[in-house]
Design a protein around this motif. Structure first.
Motif, PDB file in Angstrom:
ATOM      1  N   GLU A 155       1.818 -28.422 -28.715  1.00  0.00           N
ATOM      2  CA  GLU A 155       0.980 -27.354 -28.010  1.00  0.00           C
ATOM      3  C   GLU A 155       1.142 -27.415 -26.696  1.00  0.00           C
ATOM      4  OE1 GLU A 155      -2.989 -27.723 -29.542  1.00  0.00           O
ATOM      5  OE2 GLU A 155      -2.543 -27.204 -31.524  1.00  0.00           O
ATOM      6  N   ASN A 156       1.380 -28.606 -26.156  1.00  0.00           N
ATOM      7  CA  ASN A 156       1.638 -28.463 -24.624  1.00  0.00           C
ATOM      8  C   ASN A 156       2.880 -28.659 -24.069  1.00  0.00           C
ATOM      9  OD1 ASN A 156       1.820 -31.129 -25.596  1.00  0.00           O
ATOM     10  ND2 ASN A 156       0.856 -32.181 -24.140  1.00  0.00           N
TER      11      ASN A 156
ATOM     12  N   ALA B  40       6.586 -26.039 -23.349  1.00  0.00           N
ATOM     13  CA  ALA B  40       6.832 -24.567 -23.444  1.00  0.00           C
ATOM     14  C   ALA B  40       8.544 -24.873 -23.204  1.00  0.00           C
ATOM     15  CB  ALA B  40       6.164 -23.965 -22.391  1.00  0.00           C
TER      16      ALA B  40
ATOM     17  N   LYS C  16      12.920 -22.779 -34.007  1.00  0.00           N
ATOM     18  CA  LYS C  16      11.879 -22.377 -34.658  1.00  0.00           C
ATOM     19  C   LYS C  16      11.704 -22.678 -36.269  1.00  0.00           C
ATOM     20  CE  LYS C  16       9.732 -19.033 -32.052  1.00  0.00           C
ATOM     21  NZ  LYS C  16       8.270 -19.326 -31.671  1.00  0.00           N
TER      22      LYS C  16
ATOM     23  N   GLU D 217       5.384 -22.917 -34.334  1.00  0.00           N
ATOM     24  CA  GLU D 217       4.815 -22.378 -33.583  1.00  0.00           C
ATOM     25  C   GLU D 217       5.055 -22.740 -31.873  1.00  0.00           C
ATOM     26  OE1 GLU D 217       4.046 -26.877 -34.108  1.00  0.00           O
ATOM     27  OE2 GLU D 217       4.631 -24.941 -35.261  1.00  0.00           O
TER      28      GLU D 217
ATOM     29  N   LYS E 120       6.020 -22.694 -28.096  1.00  0.00           N
ATOM     30  CA  LYS E 120       6.146 -21.728 -26.939  1.00  0.00           C
ATOM     31  C   LYS E 120       7.416 -21.207 -26.353  1.00  0.00           C
ATOM     32  CE  LYS E 120       1.290 -22.944 -25.287  1.00  0.00           C
ATOM     33  NZ  LYS E 120       0.816 -24.057 -26.230  1.00  0.00           N
TER      34      LYS E 120
ATOM     35  N   TYR F 140       9.736 -18.572 -23.940  1.00  0.00           N
ATOM     36  CA  TYR F 140      10.102 -17.628 -23.179  1.00  0.00           C
ATOM     37  C   TYR F 140      11.488 -17.461 -22.884  1.00  0.00           C
ATOM     38  CZ  TYR F 140      10.225 -14.954 -18.917  1.00  0.00           C
ATOM     39  OH  TYR F 140      10.302 -13.734 -18.049  1.00  0.00           O
TER      40      TYR F 140
ATOM     41  N   PHE G 239       5.767 -17.045 -16.083  1.00  0.00           N
ATOM     42  CA  PHE G 239       5.669 -17.785 -17.315  1.00  0.00           C
ATOM     43  C   PHE G 239       4.734 -19.140 -17.065  1.00  0.00           C
ATOM     44  CE2 PHE G 239       6.713 -20.800 -20.467  1.00  0.00           C
ATOM     45  CZ  PHE G 239       6.342 -20.127 -21.803  1.00  0.00           C
TER      46      PHE G 239
ATOM     47  N   HIS H  11       0.928 -20.275 -18.050  1.00  0.00           N
ATOM     48  CA  HIS H  11       0.801 -21.408 -19.019  1.00  0.00           C
ATOM     49  C   HIS H  11       0.575 -22.709 -18.437  1.00  0.00           C
ATOM     50  CE1 HIS H  11       2.682 -18.366 -21.390  1.00  0.00           C
ATOM     51  NE2 HIS H  11       2.184 -19.054 -22.534  1.00  0.00           N
TER      52      HIS H  11
ATOM     53  N   THR I 163      -2.137 -25.251 -19.917  1.00  0.00           N
ATOM     54  CA  THR I 163      -2.209 -25.591 -21.069  1.00  0.00           C
ATOM     55  C   THR I 163      -0.768 -26.410 -21.640  1.00  0.00           C
ATOM     56  OG1 THR I 163      -1.172 -23.472 -22.019  1.00  0.00           O
ATOM     57  CG2 THR I 163      -3.576 -23.905 -22.152  1.00  0.00           C
ATOM     58  N   VAL I 164       0.094 -26.465 -20.667  1.00  0.00           N
ATOM     59  CA  VAL I 164       1.467 -26.953 -20.772  1.00  0.00           C
ATOM     60  C   VAL I 164       1.627 -28.097 -19.813  1.00  0.00           C
ATOM     61  CG1 VAL I 164       3.937 -26.657 -20.575  1.00  0.00           C
ATOM     62  CG2 VAL I 164       2.382 -24.579 -21.660  1.00  0.00           C
TER      63      VAL I 164
END
Length: 283
Positions: free
Chosen positions: A2-3, A5, A25, A30, A32, A34, A45, A49, A52-53
């Motif tokens: 989750e953290n 990207a 993917k 899920e 993240k 870009y 971007f 983020h 959270t990243v």
């Protein structure tokens, strides 16, 4: 994850990022991701983020990596790399390869190393930057399609007609090196990319960069120079001089530079400054 990207440069190398995207993917639905449309888009971007990243993964070449690094140097954020450029010099020097499973294992392990970066008139560089012959090559290379073969063709064509540049060092301890040169490289790591080791003894974590001063040599010496560069055997001789510095000030008779392989225009006087241990890299 989750953290974490992933920032993909869709224009790197052969513009074939889809296999990486699909594989990512499948493994992390899920994730993240870009797909960058511009440098400013990448900056926006990262900023959006930031809270959270912790780990930003640059998917591209040295130019892409440098763009991401600009936003996270001197912070606790971490850079990871999936190499997808034409040379991939910095990723080779930091031990990243095009193996997604290995990258994901590194992300889970979260081992970190802090490395140096440097600036040229305030513009960030993480790997090798330069002016003179290779700055001109970078400018002409921008007009072609990317690839190692095209780089060699442009280099040979440029060399035959290229006139040396004049460098005048303002820093007192470097004034003895002032003179006429084919090119000046500023090396934070050992190689341009494609295993071309312009500074075999350079270290990315010693607080120094190697100034690589190359005088124009006869065409007959070019194969020797190339052989030594690709076998890590370049050293001080009648055509090349290595000068480790933490800072340098100079005037130069050209504005053609490349920063990590990307052409840019830089006016004299020029100030080069090392930023020790300023970038967190995933190991």
């Amino acid at each position: 994850m989750e953290n974490v990207a992933f920032i993909i440069n869709p224009f790197s190398a052969k513009k074939n990022y889809e296999p990486f995207f699909e594989a990512l993917k499948q493994k992390i639905p899920e994730a993240k991701v870009y797909i960058s449309e511009s440098i400013n888009g990448t900056f926006e971007f990262i900023e959006s983020h930031w809270e959270t990243v912790d780990i930003f993964v640059a998917v591209g070449g040295d130019g892409t990596i440098s763009t991401v690094a600009q936003k996270i140097i001197n912070t606790d954020r971490i850079l990871a790399i999936y190499p997808a450029g034409s040379g991939n010099g910095f990723s080779k020097e930091t031990h990243f390869n095009a193996d997604l499973d290995e990258l994901l294992r590194k992300i889970k392990a979260r081992k970190i190393k802090c490395v140096d970066t440097f600036t040229v008139n305030g513009k960030l560089s993480i790997n090798v930057s330069g002016t003179g012959f290779d700055g001109k090559v970078a400018k002409e290379f921008e007009k072609t399609t990317r690839g190692f073969k095209n780089y060699i063709k442009v280099s040979l064509k440029t060399y035959l007609s290229y006139k040396p540049i004049n460098i005048n060092f303002i820093s007192q301890n470097l004034q003895k090196y002032s003179g006429e040169y084919l090119m000046l490289n500023v090396a934070n790591t050992r190689q341009f990319g494609n295993n071309a080791y312009i500074a075999p003894k350079a270290s990315k974590s010693d607080g120094l960069v190697d100034l690589v001063l190359v005088r124009k040599f006869p065409v007959r010496y070019a194969p020797v120079f190339a052989y030594k560069m690709f076998t890590k055997k370049l050293e001080d001789d009648q055509y090349i001089k290595y000068v480790p510095v933490c800072e340098a000030n100079l005037e130069i008779s050209t504005t053609n530079w490349h920063l990590d392989g990307e052409y840019t225009r830089i006016e004299s006087p020029v100030r080069i400054v090392v930023q020790p241990k300023s970038l967190n890299i995933l190991q």
